[in-house]
Design a protein around this motif. Structure first.
Motif, PDB file in Angstrom:
ATOM      1  N   THR A  79       0.867  -1.209   0.157  1.00 24.01           N
ATOM      2  CA  THR A  79       0.296  -0.117  -0.134  1.00 24.01           C
ATOM      3  C   THR A  79       0.902   1.068  -0.101  1.00 24.01           C
ATOM      4  OG1 THR A  79      -0.067   0.321   2.277  1.00 24.01           O
ATOM      5  CG2 THR A  79      -1.873  -1.283   1.398  1.00 24.01           C
ATOM      6  N   GLY A  80       0.253   2.318  -0.225  1.00 27.08           N
ATOM      7  CA  GLY A  80       1.234   3.489  -0.332  1.00 27.08           C
ATOM      8  C   GLY A  80       1.566   3.690  -1.818  1.00 27.08           C
ATOM      9  N   PHE A  81       2.952   4.219  -1.658  1.00 25.20           N
ATOM     10  CA  PHE A  81       3.763   4.581  -2.845  1.00 25.20           C
ATOM     11  C   PHE A  81       4.311   2.996  -3.401  1.00 25.20           C
ATOM     12  CE2 PHE A  81       4.432   8.655  -0.624  1.00 25.20           C
ATOM     13  CZ  PHE A  81       3.802   9.399  -1.642  1.00 25.20           C
ATOM     14  N   VAL A  82       3.917   3.058  -4.929  1.00 25.08           N
ATOM     15  CA  VAL A  82       4.232   1.618  -5.410  1.00 25.08           C
ATOM     16  C   VAL A  82       5.656   1.423  -5.554  1.00 25.08           C
ATOM     17  CG1 VAL A  82       3.991   0.131  -7.485  1.00 25.08           C
ATOM     18  CG2 VAL A  82       2.172   1.334  -6.485  1.00 25.08           C
ATOM     19  N   SER A  83       6.428   2.490  -5.832  1.00 22.57           N
ATOM     20  CA  SER A  83       7.799   2.774  -6.157  1.00 22.57           C
ATOM     21  C   SER A  83       8.453   2.346  -4.828  1.00 22.57           C
ATOM     22  CB  SER A  83       8.165   3.973  -6.464  1.00 22.57           C
ATOM     23  OG  SER A  83       7.987   5.062  -5.556  1.00 22.57           O
ATOM     24  N   ASP A  84       8.192   2.774  -3.550  1.00 25.72           N
ATOM     25  CA  ASP A  84       8.576   2.377  -2.329  1.00 25.72           C
ATOM     26  C   ASP A  84       8.453   0.745  -2.007  1.00 25.72           C
ATOM     27  OD1 ASP A  84       9.457   4.805  -1.951  1.00 25.72           O
ATOM     28  OD2 ASP A  84       7.969   5.651  -0.633  1.00 25.72           O
ATOM     29  N   GLY A  85       7.290   0.321  -2.559  1.00 22.92           N
ATOM     30  CA  GLY A  85       6.982  -1.017  -2.109  1.00 22.92           C
ATOM     31  C   GLY A  85       7.932  -1.918  -3.035  1.00 22.92           C
ATOM     32  N   ARG A  86       8.088  -1.396  -4.189  1.00 23.02           N
ATOM     33  CA  ARG A  86       9.090  -2.238  -5.048  1.00 23.02           C
ATOM     34  C   ARG A  86      10.504  -2.286  -4.591  1.00 23.02           C
ATOM     35  NH1 ARG A  86       6.428   0.302  -9.857  1.00 23.02           N
ATOM     36  NH2 ARG A  86       8.154   2.110  -9.684  1.00 23.02           N
ATOM     37  N   GLN A  87      10.694  -1.370  -4.009  1.00 23.52           N
ATOM     38  CA  GLN A  87      12.210  -1.363  -3.334  1.00 23.52           C
ATOM     39  C   GLN A  87      12.084  -2.435  -1.952  1.00 23.52           C
ATOM     40  OE1 GLN A  87      15.312   0.257  -4.011  1.00 23.52           O
ATOM     41  NE2 GLN A  87      14.045   0.977  -6.022  1.00 23.52           N
ATOM     42  N   VAL A  88      11.248  -2.473  -1.158  1.00 24.09           N
ATOM     43  CA  VAL A  88      10.999  -3.292  -0.245  1.00 24.09           C
ATOM     44  C   VAL A  88      11.083  -4.784  -0.826  1.00 24.09           C
ATOM     45  CG1 VAL A  88       9.663  -4.187   1.675  1.00 24.09           C
ATOM     46  CG2 VAL A  88      10.240  -1.868   1.357  1.00 24.09           C
ATOM     47  N   ILE A  89      10.204  -4.990  -1.898  1.00 25.24           N
ATOM     48  CA  ILE A  89      10.074  -6.133  -2.436  1.00 25.24           C
ATOM     49  C   ILE A  89      11.467  -6.718  -2.910  1.00 25.24           C
ATOM     50  CG2 ILE A  89       8.938  -7.476  -4.384  1.00 25.24           C
ATOM     51  CD1 ILE A  89       6.760  -5.633  -3.943  1.00 25.24           C
ATOM     52  N   ASN A  90      12.241  -5.886  -3.624  1.00 27.28           N
ATOM     53  CA  ASN A  90      13.356  -6.352  -4.171  1.00 27.28           C
ATOM     54  C   ASN A  90      14.283  -6.847  -3.164  1.00 27.28           C
ATOM     55  OD1 ASN A  90      12.588  -5.886  -7.098  1.00 27.28           O
ATOM     56  ND2 ASN A  90      13.635  -3.971  -7.137  1.00 27.28           N
ATOM     57  N   ARG A  91      14.494  -5.928  -1.928  1.00 25.92           N
ATOM     58  CA  ARG A  91      15.457  -6.366  -0.760  1.00 25.92           C
ATOM     59  C   ARG A  91      14.762  -7.761  -0.189  1.00 25.92           C
ATOM     60  NH1 ARG A  91      18.597  -4.087   3.273  1.00 25.92           N
ATOM     61  NH2 ARG A  91      19.242  -5.957   4.236  1.00 25.92           N
ATOM     62  N   ALA A  92      13.449  -7.934  -0.234  1.00 25.06           N
ATOM     63  CA  ALA A  92      13.062  -9.314   0.375  1.00 25.06           C
ATOM     64  C   ALA A  92      13.514 -10.298  -0.542  1.00 25.06           C
ATOM     65  CB  ALA A  92      11.462  -9.180   0.281  1.00 25.06           C
ATOM     66  N   ARG A  93      13.279 -10.182  -1.970  1.00 20.56           N
ATOM     67  CA  ARG A  93      13.769 -11.313  -2.794  1.00 20.56           C
ATOM     68  C   ARG A  93      15.213 -11.559  -2.906  1.00 20.56           C
ATOM     69  NH1 ARG A  93      10.042  -8.710  -7.831  1.00 20.56           N
ATOM     70  NH2 ARG A  93       8.164  -9.942  -7.342  1.00 20.56           N
ATOM     71  N   GLU A  94      16.166 -10.429  -2.626  1.00 19.78           N
ATOM     72  CA  GLU A  94      17.548 -10.573  -2.467  1.00 19.78           C
ATOM     73  C   GLU A  94      17.827 -11.722  -1.023  1.00 19.78           C
ATOM     74  OE1 GLU A  94      19.418  -6.723  -2.402  1.00 19.78           O
ATOM     75  OE2 GLU A  94      18.927  -6.402  -4.319  1.00 19.78           O
ATOM     76  N   GLU A  95      17.145 -11.294  -0.041  1.00 20.54           N
ATOM     77  CA  GLU A  95      17.313 -11.740   1.381  1.00 20.54           C
ATOM     78  C   GLU A  95      16.933 -13.225   1.292  1.00 20.54           C
ATOM     79  OE1 GLU A  95      18.451 -10.785   4.046  1.00 20.54           O
ATOM     80  OE2 GLU A  95      19.009  -8.828   3.247  1.00 20.54           O
ATOM     81  N   ALA A  96      15.563 -13.605   0.559  1.00 17.64           N
ATOM     82  CA  ALA A  96      14.990 -14.928   0.309  1.00 17.64           C
ATOM     83  C   ALA A  96      16.248 -15.855  -0.521  1.00 17.64           C
ATOM     84  CB  ALA A  96      13.748 -15.080  -0.472  1.00 17.64           C
ATOM     85  N   ALA A  97      16.821 -15.133  -1.480  1.00 17.46           N
ATOM     86  CA  ALA A  97      17.790 -15.782  -2.368  1.00 17.46           C
ATOM     87  C   ALA A  97      19.019 -16.133  -1.645  1.00 17.46           C
ATOM     88  CB  ALA A  97      18.312 -15.022  -3.837  1.00 17.46           C
ATOM     89  N   ASN A  98      19.570 -15.012  -0.580  1.00 17.97           N
ATOM     90  CA  ASN A  98      20.672 -15.273   0.184  1.00 17.97           C
ATOM     91  C   ASN A  98      20.325 -16.415   1.216  1.00 17.97           C
ATOM     92  OD1 ASN A  98      22.093 -13.377  -1.195  1.00 17.97           O
ATOM     93  ND2 ASN A  98      21.580 -11.695   0.319  1.00 17.97           N
ATOM     94  N   TYR A  99      18.998 -16.487   1.588  1.00 19.35           N
ATOM     95  CA  TYR A  99      18.605 -17.420   2.684  1.00 19.35           C
ATOM     96  C   TYR A  99      19.043 -18.916   2.216  1.00 19.35           C
ATOM     97  CZ  TYR A  99      16.068 -20.251   6.083  1.00 19.35           C
ATOM     98  OH  TYR A  99      15.793 -21.229   6.956  1.00 19.35           O
ATOM     99  N   PHE A 100      18.415 -19.146   0.848  1.00 15.91           N
ATOM    100  CA  PHE A 100      18.657 -20.465   0.234  1.00 15.91           C
ATOM    101  C   PHE A 100      20.132 -20.894  -0.036  1.00 15.91           C
ATOM    102  CE2 PHE A 100      14.138 -19.929  -0.612  1.00 15.91           C
ATOM    103  CZ  PHE A 100      13.578 -21.019   0.301  1.00 15.91           C
ATOM    104  N   GLU A 101      20.986 -19.795  -0.383  1.00 15.07           N
ATOM    105  CA  GLU A 101      22.161 -20.038  -0.670  1.00 15.07           C
ATOM    106  C   GLU A 101      23.152 -20.768   0.546  1.00 15.07           C
ATOM    107  OE1 GLU A 101      23.825 -16.563  -2.462  1.00 15.07           O
ATOM    108  OE2 GLU A 101      22.564 -16.663  -4.359  1.00 15.07           O
ATOM    109  N   THR A 102      22.671 -20.102   1.689  1.00 17.29           N
ATOM    110  CA  THR A 102      23.533 -20.360   2.989  1.00 17.29           C
ATOM    111  C   THR A 102      23.048 -21.500   3.602  1.00 17.29           C
ATOM    112  OG1 THR A 102      22.110 -19.091   4.279  1.00 17.29           O
ATOM    113  CG2 THR A 102      23.990 -18.297   3.424  1.00 17.29           C
TER     114      THR A 102
END
Length: 102
Positions: A79-102
């Motif tokens: 909700t709110g600004f979609v551009s801010d949400g995309r930044q949070v989503i991209n960070r969450a995707r990076e964190e999820a990928a790093n979790y599976f790599e370790t």
């Protein structure tokens, strides 16, 4: 005094001569204008719901997505600004990928 920040809106710790903090007021207005999101936990999974933005002739039908997949097992409603949400989503995707790599 004027309702604009007039230089007092550059920091969240700077008070105007009226004793106002404009950054806090701007954030409150952004929250008021944001849409709603709802998440329901069910026996079989989770349901995410968001408000559909008001149709605009300049807006493409599927351009303003507010529910995104982070990984095969998780998703996010924005909700709110979609551009801010995309930044949070991209960070969450990076964190999820790093979790599976370790």
């Amino acid at each position: 005094m004027a309702s604009s920040g007039s230089g007092y809106d550059l920091s969240s710790s700077t008070f105007s001569p009226d004793g106002r903090i404009f950054q806090v007021e701007y954030a409150a207005k952004a929250v008021e204008n944001a849409g709603s999101a709802l998440g329901l936990k069910c026996r079989d999974g989770v349901v995410l719901c968001v408000e559909k933005p008001i149709p605009n002739k300049m807006l493409l039908p599927n351009s303003s997505r507010r529910i995104h997949t982070v990984d095969t097992h998780s998703g996010v409603a924005v909700t709110g600004f979609v551009s801010d949400g995309r930044q949070v989503i991209n960070r969450a995707r990076e964190e999820a990928a790093n979790y599976f790599e370790t």
